[in-house]
Design a protein around this motif. Sequence first.
Motif, short mmCIF file in Angstrom:
data_model
loop_
_atom_site.label_atom_id
_atom_site.label_comp_id
_atom_site.label_asym_id
_atom_site.label_seq_id
_atom_site.Cartn_x
_atom_site.Cartn_y
_atom_site.Cartn_z
N ASP A 25 -5.98 4.48 -3.84
CA ASP A 25 -5.79 2.55 -2.72
C ASP A 25 -6.39 1.57 -3.64
O ASP A 25 -6.81 0.63 -2.91
CB ASP A 25 -6.10 2.65 -1.62
N ASP A 26 -7.93 2.08 -4.16
CA ASP A 26 -8.68 1.07 -5.01
C ASP A 26 -7.97 -0.38 -5.52
O ASP A 26 -8.94 -0.52 -6.24
CB ASP A 26 -9.82 1.88 -4.88
N GLU A 60 -5.75 -3.95 -4.84
CA GLU A 60 -7.32 -2.91 -3.98
C GLU A 60 -6.57 -2.73 -2.67
O GLU A 60 -5.86 -4.31 -1.75
CB GLU A 60 -8.71 -3.32 -3.66
N SER A 62 -7.11 -0.41 0.06
CA SER A 62 -7.79 0.05 1.41
C SER A 62 -7.15 0.01 2.38
O SER A 62 -7.30 -1.64 2.67
CB SER A 62 -9.95 -0.49 0.70
N ASN A 86 -11.52 7.80 -4.22
CA ASN A 86 -12.27 7.24 -3.10
C ASN A 86 -13.24 6.45 -2.88
O ASN A 86 -13.98 7.50 -3.46
CB ASN A 86 -11.65 6.85 -1.37
N THR A 140 -5.72 5.94 0.75
CA THR A 140 -6.14 7.37 -0.26
C THR A 140 -5.01 8.05 0.09
O THR A 140 -3.81 9.14 -0.57
CB THR A 140 -7.09 7.22 -0.27
MN MN Z 1 -9.70 2.85 -0.81
#
Ligand code: MN
Length: 271
Positions: free
Chosen positions: A30-31, A60, A62, A115, A129
């Motif tokens: 997720d980054d 990103e 997050s 992550n 993530t």
């Molecule tokens: Mn993240």
Amino acid sequence: MSEGSHSVVIPGKTRKITDLSNARILVTNDDGIQAPGLKVLEAIAKSLSDDVWVVAPEIEQSAMSHALTLRRPLQIKACGEKRFAIDGTPTDCVVLSSGILMKDHLPDLVLSGVNWGSNMGDDVTYSGTVAAAMEATLLGIPAIAFSLSVLEGQDPLWKTAETHASSIVQRLVGHGWPEQCLFNVNFPALPPENVLGIRAVKMGHFQGAINVESTQDPKQRPYYWIGDFEQKAAMEEGTDIAVLEEGFISVTPIKMNLTDLAELKRLNHIF
Ligand code: MN
């Protein structure tokens, strides 16, 4: 890619994975595609198999949790051999990987991360993530989420994930995959040689606070910015939060079915 409708099959059962060396591994996060932790996880995956694909969000994502993009189209951008960026969420990445990019040969294993920052306890419910691993699990693909605890003002100790992740994957695969369950792995903010070991533990619960900054824009209109969580502490021993604080790596099985079975029993007395 051919035009038309492509369906992503949601099977009743989780696919079996036994031989990692022949496994097709999908790496996501997720980054975002540029994140250093993605490179770390790609290298870990490549140490296990030759068939590693990377499909990650372009920017990103997050704290996007299990968001699926429904109100706008998505694009897949090729960025190298078996490497793609998608202008969507981690869940979109897993869906388009299965439905488009790898529709003829689905991944045998999805690895998400690594992550920047831990995803333990309540954070699991925000985590993109972990959500990528959730989506894979829903699609019947074994999945593991990896996160590295990073202390404020310090650089991430990626070496700790590099050192320990592949043996964790091998042990989980060897153990046999449970149905509708993913594994959430957190590495402590310690150099690899200082890690005390690996603990299988349940999800914890935080004590703390969410900071919200309030200030004004150049036109003096107020705006708010949800910031970091304040000093988090474990409320219970034997949880991911607690063992990470002690210096262990945590491994937590996360079930997709969120039903509180004990409460369901109680509820049956009144309904
Ligand atoms: Mn993240």
